[in-house]
Design an enzyme around this catalytic site. Sequence first.
Site, PDB file in Angstrom:
ATOM      1  N   LYS A  58      -0.593   8.029   9.829  1.00  7.75           N
ATOM      2  CA  LYS A  58      -1.032   7.164  10.934  1.00  7.75           C
ATOM      3  C   LYS A  58       0.018   7.157  12.038  1.00  7.75           C
ATOM      4  O   LYS A  58      -0.289   7.272  13.226  1.00  7.75           O
ATOM      5  CB  LYS A  58      -1.292   5.736  10.415  1.00  7.75           C
ATOM      6  N   GLN A 102      -1.375  -2.318   5.734  1.00  7.80           N
ATOM      7  CA  GLN A 102      -1.906  -1.353   4.761  1.00  7.80           C
ATOM      8  C   GLN A 102      -2.246  -2.048   3.448  1.00  7.80           C
ATOM      9  O   GLN A 102      -1.454  -2.828   2.917  1.00  7.80           O
ATOM     10  CB  GLN A 102      -0.857  -0.237   4.542  1.00  7.80           C
ATOM     11  N   ASP A 125      -8.492  -2.489  12.098  1.00 13.18           N
ATOM     12  CA  ASP A 125      -9.245  -2.179  10.876  1.00 13.18           C
ATOM     13  C   ASP A 125     -10.675  -2.709  10.920  1.00 13.18           C
ATOM     14  O   ASP A 125     -11.520  -2.267  10.149  1.00 13.18           O
ATOM     15  CB  ASP A 125      -8.563  -2.862   9.669  1.00 13.18           C
TER      16      ASP A 125
HETATM   17  N1  GUN Z   1      -5.981   1.207   2.435  1.00 15.18           N
HETATM   18  C1  GUN Z   1      -6.895   2.194   2.224  1.00 15.18           C
HETATM   19  N2  GUN Z   1      -7.696   2.345   3.299  1.00 15.18           N
HETATM   20  C2  GUN Z   1      -7.300   1.421   4.204  1.00 15.18           C
HETATM   21  C3  GUN Z   1      -7.748   1.093   5.508  1.00 15.18           C
HETATM   22  O1  GUN Z   1      -8.697   1.658   6.071  1.00 15.18           O
HETATM   23  N3  GUN Z   1      -7.064   0.079   6.118  1.00 15.18           N
HETATM   24  C4  GUN Z   1      -6.039  -0.591   5.523  1.00 15.18           C
HETATM   25  N4  GUN Z   1      -5.452  -1.576   6.194  1.00 15.18           N
HETATM   26  N5  GUN Z   1      -5.608  -0.304   4.309  1.00 15.18           N
HETATM   27  C5  GUN Z   1      -6.233   0.716   3.659  1.00 15.18           C
END
Ligand code: GUN
Length: 288
Positions: A58, A102, A125
């Site tokens: 990311k 996350q 998100d």
């Molecule tokens: N963990 C796995 N996929 C995601 C996601 O799309 N967003 C977040 N914040 N954590 C994750």
Amino acid sequence: MHQVYSKMIIDGKKIAAELREDLKKKVVELKSKYNSVPGLTVILVGEDAPSKIYVKNKEKFAKEVGMNSEVIKYSEKIEEKVLLNKIEELNNDKKVSGILVQLPLPKHIDKRKVIETIDHKKDVDGFHPMNVGNLSSGYDSSIPCTPLGCSLLLKKIEKNLSGKHAVVIGRSNLNGKPMTQLLLKENCTVTITHSKTKDLKKECLRADIIIAAVGMPRLVKGDWVKKGAIVIDVGINKTDSGIVGDVDFDEVSKVAKAITPVPGGVGPMTIACLLNNTVECFKKTHSN
Ligand code: GUN
């Protein structure tokens, strides 16, 4: 028009790269208009190995499209209050357009509280109840990145999804539920299936579109899929033979009109959509 799939395999890597190129241009435009660029802050708590890889990617791609990108790392033992205070601080920081915590989080931290503390305007998100509600009401909202990525891939294959029968496997807040909302927005008839569904094979055989987001390696078999269906595989499952999806790719690719591979299908789209959401959040905080 670009060729987006060959031999019926949808090239998510290529489509995501195209989306990032578009975003790069948008970031340049925003910079000249506002003299600042979108900023993404990701918070990582603990040492979960897959999470570390996701967060690294990311950060890398955010930088690549010209955004500000920051990762804040905390030990697994961090107190919930410290995390919530940090989120409040980021909510009030003008340089931060998007905040992502996350998941998963350690058990002693209340995930719901964390999500609800993020300013919904910075919720890249799309997990905040305000965004969840807006999406289900058909209003403007942040859309969870993976379903958004699936939806963009589908639209590359079939512009008009109206009247198609879509079967979603999995009902998670992350994927299944928001995916259902997006398909409804496209006027699909949607069946949501899950672990208590009586005859999953029978449900799948009715589908023009299958979205598999359940976390079960190679669950969807060739004889579960109608000839000419579009199959989107969200699964990322670690097995002895490597990473595989929720779809038996070798079998299903013989009957499907188009199918996403794992890896190289939905995965790259998720990050590209996160960057897209960060740009959208920047616009929201700069529109008034
Ligand atoms: N963990 C796995 N996929 C995601 C996601 O799309 N967003 C977040 N914040 N954590 C994750």
